[in-house]
Design an enzyme around this catalytic site. Structure first.
Site, PDB file in Angstrom:
ATOM      1  N   ASP A  88     -26.538  -6.471   9.444  1.00  0.00           N
ATOM      2  CA  ASP A  88     -27.850  -7.075   9.249  1.00  0.00           C
ATOM      3  C   ASP A  88     -27.607  -8.473   8.688  1.00  0.00           C
ATOM      4  O   ASP A  88     -26.507  -8.779   8.210  1.00  0.00           O
ATOM      5  CB  ASP A  88     -28.669  -6.218   8.287  1.00  0.00           C
ATOM      6  CG  ASP A  88     -29.998  -6.849   7.926  1.00  0.00           C
ATOM      7  OD1 ASP A  88     -30.724  -7.253   8.847  1.00  0.00           O
ATOM      8  OD2 ASP A  88     -30.284  -6.954   6.721  1.00  0.00           O
ATOM      9  N   ASP A  95     -30.326 -11.033   6.744  1.00  0.00           N
ATOM     10  CA  ASP A  95     -30.956 -11.323   5.459  1.00  0.00           C
ATOM     11  C   ASP A  95     -30.738 -10.171   4.478  1.00  0.00           C
ATOM     12  O   ASP A  95     -31.075  -9.025   4.780  1.00  0.00           O
ATOM     13  CB  ASP A  95     -32.456 -11.533   5.640  1.00  0.00           C
ATOM     14  CG  ASP A  95     -32.765 -12.715   6.533  1.00  0.00           C
ATOM     15  OD1 ASP A  95     -32.821 -13.835   6.014  1.00  0.00           O
ATOM     16  OD2 ASP A  95     -32.947 -12.508   7.749  1.00  0.00           O
ATOM     17  N   ASP A 153     -29.070  -3.407   4.360  1.00  0.00           N
ATOM     18  CA  ASP A 153     -29.598  -3.321   2.995  1.00  0.00           C
ATOM     19  C   ASP A 153     -30.932  -2.619   2.897  1.00  0.00           C
ATOM     20  O   ASP A 153     -31.448  -2.457   1.785  1.00  0.00           O
ATOM     21  CB  ASP A 153     -29.745  -4.731   2.410  1.00  0.00           C
ATOM     22  CG  ASP A 153     -30.869  -5.510   3.090  1.00  0.00           C
ATOM     23  OD1 ASP A 153     -30.836  -5.626   4.334  1.00  0.00           O
ATOM     24  OD2 ASP A 153     -31.769  -6.008   2.397  1.00  0.00           O
TER      25      ASP A 153
END
Length: 224
Positions: free
Chosen positions: A9, A11, A171
Site C-alpha cells: 500500500d 499512504d 496499514d
C-alpha cells in the site's frame, strides 16, 4: 532465488503522506470558510481516495455538497496536492534499507493503492523511488479497488508475479480485507492511518519497523 513479489500500500505504509493530505484537504475546506479538520481525525478520512476523504470531511463539518460540487473540490484537491509534492511526505524509517536488503535476495516490489493513480505515480517520481517498483495501480486503475481482492491480483499480473509467491503489506482494513479476498498473505504495519489497532484486523504478520521486514519472515508467511 524465488521470484517473490511484495505489494505495498502507499499512504500510511510506504510513505507518510499525512501532513500533505491534511494540508490539501484543509485548503479545500478553507475555500468555503469551513473549519479545518485536525490531524487526529485523519485515520477516519483516509483510505478510499480523495473524493471519499473530501466527503467524510464535509460530513464532519455538517456540510452537504452535490456530486458536481464534489467533482470541483476533487479537482481543487488534486491541483493543490500535486503542485506541492513531495512536500513533507517521506518514506517511513528503515524502508530504503529494507528494499535494498530484499532486492539482494531477488525480491521485487509493486504498489497497490486507492490513491488516484496519477497522484501516486507523481509522488513516487518526486521522491525518486519510481524505479524500485515494477508495477503501480491506483484507485482509478480498474473498475474495482481495495478491499476488492481483484485490485491486488491485477497488480500482481501487471508485475508478472505469481499470487502464490506474493505478499502484501498495508496499514488499514482495506488492505487486509483485500488480501483475504485475494488469498494473499499479509503483513500489517501499526504506524499508518488505521482507525483500529492493526492486530484487530488479523493480518498474517505485523512489523512495527521496516528493520523487521526480512526475507526469512516473508518465506515463513508464504509457506504457512
Amino acid at each position: 532465488m524465488d521470484d517473490i513479489l511484495i505489494v505495498f500500500d502507499l499512504d500510511g505504509t510506504l510513505i507518510d503522506t499525512s501532513h500533505d493530505l491534511l494540508d490539501s484537504l484543509n485548503f479545500c475546506l478553507s475555500t468555503i470558510d469551513l473549519e479545518p479538520v485536525e490531524y487526529g481525525q485523519l485515520s477516519v478520512l483516509v483510505g478510499q481516495g480523495a473524493k471519499a476523504m473530501l466527503t467524510r470531511a464535509f460530513d464532519i463539518r455538517s456540510k452537504s455538497v452535490s456530486d458536481s460540487e464534489l467533482n470541483d473540490f476533487f479537482e481543487l484537491f488534486v491541483s493543490h496536492y500535486g503542485k506541492n509534492m513531495p512536500g513533507k511526505s517521506r518514506a517511513y524509517d528503515g524502508l530504503d534499507e529494507a528494499l535494498e536488503r530484499l532486492q539482494i535476495d531477488g525480491v521485487r516490489f509493486a504498489i497497490c493503492t486507492n490513491k488516484h493513480e496519477s497522484l501516486a505515480r507523481l509522488l513516487m517520481e518526486k521522491l525518486g523511488m519510481s524505479d524500485q517498483f515494477v508495477a503501480l495501480t491506483g484507485g482509478n486503475s480498474f473498475s474495482f479497488r481495495k478491499p476488492d481482492g481483484r485490485h491486488i491480483l491485477e497488480t500482481i499480473k501487471l508485475a508478472n508475479g505469481k499470487p502464490d509467491r506474493t505478499i502484501m503489506i498495508g496499514d488499514s482494513i482495506n488492505d487486509i480485507a483485500a488480501t483475504k479476498d485475494a488469498g494473499i498473505p499479509s503483513i500489517g504495519v501499526p504506524f499508518g492511518f488505521s482507525d483500529v489497532p492493526i492486530a484487530d484486523l488479523k493480518p498474517d504478520g505485523i512489523i512495527s519497523h521496516y528493520d523487521e521486514l526480512t526475507y526469512q519472515l516473508i518465506i515463513e508467511l508464504l509457506n504457512k
